[in-house]
Scaffold this motif. Sequence first.
Motif, PDB file in Angstrom:
ATOM      1  N   GLY A 122       0.836  -1.181   0.000  1.00 27.34           N
ATOM      2  CA  GLY A 122       0.000   0.000   0.000  1.00 27.34           C
ATOM      3  C   GLY A 122       0.879   1.242   0.000  1.00 27.34           C
ATOM      4  N   LEU A 123       0.537   2.237  -0.788  1.00 27.98           N
ATOM      5  CA  LEU A 123       1.359   3.453  -0.824  1.00 27.98           C
ATOM      6  C   LEU A 123       1.384   4.157   0.521  1.00 27.98           C
ATOM      7  CD1 LEU A 123       0.590   4.999  -4.342  1.00 27.98           C
ATOM      8  CD2 LEU A 123       2.466   3.494  -3.629  1.00 27.98           C
ATOM      9  N   GLN A 124       0.382   3.880   1.360  1.00 30.13           N
ATOM     10  CA  GLN A 124       0.338   4.480   2.689  1.00 30.13           C
ATOM     11  C   GLN A 124       0.573   3.434   3.783  1.00 30.13           C
ATOM     12  OE1 GLN A 124      -3.244   5.692   1.048  1.00 30.13           O
ATOM     13  NE2 GLN A 124      -3.022   7.859   1.564  1.00 30.13           N
ATOM     14  N   ALA A 125       1.334   2.379   3.432  1.00 28.43           N
ATOM     15  CA  ALA A 125       1.530   1.264   4.359  1.00 28.43           C
ATOM     16  C   ALA A 125       2.383   1.641   5.556  1.00 28.43           C
ATOM     17  CB  ALA A 125       2.164   0.077   3.625  1.00 28.43           C
ATOM     18  N   ALA A 126       3.408   2.432   5.344  1.00 28.50           N
ATOM     19  CA  ALA A 126       4.334   2.758   6.436  1.00 28.50           C
ATOM     20  C   ALA A 126       4.419   4.284   6.564  1.00 28.50           C
ATOM     21  CB  ALA A 126       5.686   2.102   6.170  1.00 28.50           C
ATOM     22  N   THR A 127       5.610   4.832   6.691  1.00 23.78           N
ATOM     23  CA  THR A 127       5.762   6.281   6.774  1.00 23.78           C
ATOM     24  C   THR A 127       5.343   6.883   5.434  1.00 23.78           C
ATOM     25  OG1 THR A 127       7.624   5.937   8.278  1.00 23.78           O
ATOM     26  CG2 THR A 127       7.384   8.131   7.302  1.00 23.78           C
ATOM     27  N   HIS A 128       4.391   7.817   5.455  1.00 22.33           N
ATOM     28  CA  HIS A 128       3.828   8.283   4.192  1.00 22.33           C
ATOM     29  C   HIS A 128       3.244   9.681   4.303  1.00 22.33           C
ATOM     30  CE1 HIS A 128       0.154   6.666   6.206  1.00 22.33           C
ATOM     31  NE2 HIS A 128      -0.455   7.652   5.555  1.00 22.33           N
ATOM     32  N   TRP A 129       2.950  10.227   3.138  1.00 19.46           N
ATOM     33  CA  TRP A 129       2.101  11.405   3.005  1.00 19.46           C
ATOM     34  C   TRP A 129       0.737  10.961   2.496  1.00 19.46           C
ATOM     35  CZ3 TRP A 129       3.405  15.619   5.285  1.00 19.46           C
ATOM     36  CH2 TRP A 129       4.699  16.137   5.258  1.00 19.46           C
ATOM     37  N   ASP A 130      -0.329  11.484   3.066  1.00 15.42           N
ATOM     38  CA  ASP A 130      -1.654  11.395   2.458  1.00 15.42           C
ATOM     39  C   ASP A 130      -1.741  12.457   1.373  1.00 15.42           C
ATOM     40  OD1 ASP A 130      -2.628   9.396   4.110  1.00 15.42           O
ATOM     41  OD2 ASP A 130      -3.584  10.794   5.514  1.00 15.42           O
ATOM     42  N   GLY A 131      -2.128  12.044   0.158  1.00 13.78           N
ATOM     43  CA  GLY A 131      -2.327  13.007  -0.912  1.00 13.78           C
ATOM     44  C   GLY A 131      -3.680  13.687  -0.809  1.00 13.78           C
ATOM     45  N   LEU A 132      -3.906  14.661  -1.670  1.00 19.00           N
ATOM     46  CA  LEU A 132      -5.123  15.474  -1.587  1.00 19.00           C
ATOM     47  C   LEU A 132      -6.367  14.733  -2.068  1.00 19.00           C
ATOM     48  CD1 LEU A 132      -3.809  18.999  -2.651  1.00 19.00           C
ATOM     49  CD2 LEU A 132      -3.936  17.964  -0.369  1.00 19.00           C
ATOM     50  N   GLN A 160      -0.898  15.622   4.851  1.00 14.85           N
ATOM     51  CA  GLN A 160      -0.653  15.180   6.218  1.00 14.85           C
ATOM     52  C   GLN A 160       0.045  13.826   6.164  1.00 14.85           C
ATOM     53  OE1 GLN A 160      -4.771  15.164   7.742  1.00 14.85           O
ATOM     54  NE2 GLN A 160      -4.778  12.938   7.524  1.00 14.85           N
ATOM     55  N   GLY A 161       0.939  13.621   7.127  1.00 12.45           N
ATOM     56  CA  GLY A 161       1.739  12.399   7.155  1.00 12.45           C
ATOM     57  C   GLY A 161       1.495  11.596   8.408  1.00 12.45           C
ATOM     58  N   GLN A 162       1.669  10.280   8.274  1.00  9.79           N
ATOM     59  CA  GLN A 162       1.462   9.369   9.396  1.00  9.79           C
ATOM     60  C   GLN A 162       2.607   8.365   9.490  1.00  9.79           C
ATOM     61  OE1 GLN A 162      -2.213  10.056   7.422  1.00  9.79           O
ATOM     62  NE2 GLN A 162      -2.989   8.322   8.590  1.00  9.79           N
ATOM     63  N   ASN A 163       2.706   7.737  10.663  1.00  9.51           N
ATOM     64  CA  ASN A 163       3.717   6.707  10.933  1.00  9.51           C
ATOM     65  C   ASN A 163       5.144   7.252  10.831  1.00  9.51           C
ATOM     66  OD1 ASN A 163       1.608   4.722  11.117  1.00  9.51           O
ATOM     67  ND2 ASN A 163       1.641   4.557   8.878  1.00  9.51           N
ATOM     68  N   TRP A 164       5.330   8.507  11.206  1.00 10.43           N
ATOM     69  CA  TRP A 164       6.677   9.078  11.216  1.00 10.43           C
ATOM     70  C   TRP A 164       7.339   8.746  12.557  1.00 10.43           C
ATOM     71  CZ3 TRP A 164       8.138  13.918   8.144  1.00 10.43           C
ATOM     72  CH2 TRP A 164       7.452  13.954   6.916  1.00 10.43           C
ATOM     73  N   ASN A 165       8.583   8.318  12.490  1.00 13.92           N
ATOM     74  CA  ASN A 165       9.321   7.972  13.708  1.00 13.92           C
ATOM     75  C   ASN A 165      10.015   9.229  14.234  1.00 13.92           C
ATOM     76  OD1 ASN A 165      10.857   6.951  15.751  1.00 13.92           O
ATOM     77  ND2 ASN A 165      11.798   5.318  14.551  1.00 13.92           N
ATOM     78  N   LEU A 166       9.461   9.791  15.285  1.00 19.01           N
ATOM     79  CA  LEU A 166       9.969  11.049  15.838  1.00 19.01           C
ATOM     80  C   LEU A 166      10.742  10.854  17.140  1.00 19.01           C
ATOM     81  CD1 LEU A 166       6.781  13.218  15.194  1.00 19.01           C
ATOM     82  CD2 LEU A 166       8.757  12.851  13.686  1.00 19.01           C
TER      83      LEU A 166
END
Length: 308
Positions: free
Chosen positions: A99-109, A264-270
């Motif tokens: 999935g393009l949004q499987a791991a660290t990713h940007w959600d597109g518009l 917006q991005g998700q699963n970022w390791n901060l």
Amino acid sequence: MPLPQEFHDIAKHVNNWGRWGADDEIGTLNLITDQVVREAAGCVRSGRRIPLALPLQQDGVQTGMIPGRVNPLHTMTAINQEIFGPGTVATSDDAVTMGLQAATHWDGLTHVSHSGRLYNNHPADSVTAHHGATVLGIEKATPIVSRGVLLDVARAHGTDRLPGGHAVTPEDLDAAEELAGTKVRAGDVVLVRTGQLRHYLAGDRQAYAFPSPGLSLRTPEWFHARDVAAVANDTLTFEIFPPEIENLWMPVHALDLVEMGMLQGQNWNLEELSTACAEAGRWAFLLSAMAEPFVGGSGTPVAPVAIL
């Protein structure tokens, strides 16, 4: 549940449709100007580079909760194959299904729509089965290199990880901004740390997924007021999950992506970044987070790097 009046009131306040013209397809990325990038480069002092992406692996963050969003499946298509004949240079090749949004990713518009519309009043049915996003595709995203600001909400609360039911509010963002000692400004990319990823890093995918802290319905107005270019955090769902208003699913997605046109991005390791910023006493840095140009994509994997 129909979208309540509260949602429509916020939507009207943060709406950016037409702000950069009727044909605009990149939304708040317009705010990352050459001047913004020049100033962002001034944040580099030590040259330390901190990766913010999770490894792309089959045992990734996806649990099956989101249909079709599969963890990366890595397959070797050639192994030490002498394709030009015996004794020639051998090659190994591989392929990935994910999935393009499987791991660290940007959600597109085009990741979400509401009321039949996408950002800038494009019709939702412009996303098709054969071509994906025929407008607003992730390939349209301009280079995402800007000043990054870590808003470490968990640290501002004096904890390693916010509890699962914590809705991050504008007041939380104010407190984290005060901790950072810098004001979020136009063109910045804001990274919001909740500490939720610590569950996944400890091996508990289910606890990472649910319940999860996340951004509240009130935060889009905060980002809009500061002209933020993009926002990412360290959770699977981005916004609080389960939702803060019962049966109102993904309203923050709709406000950010559809109304504002803000990635917006998700699963970022901060986690490493949080420690490094605290040690250095500064929470602003040069951030490179380029979108992979998948034509027609509604999202993209990303391997962001913060440079201190």
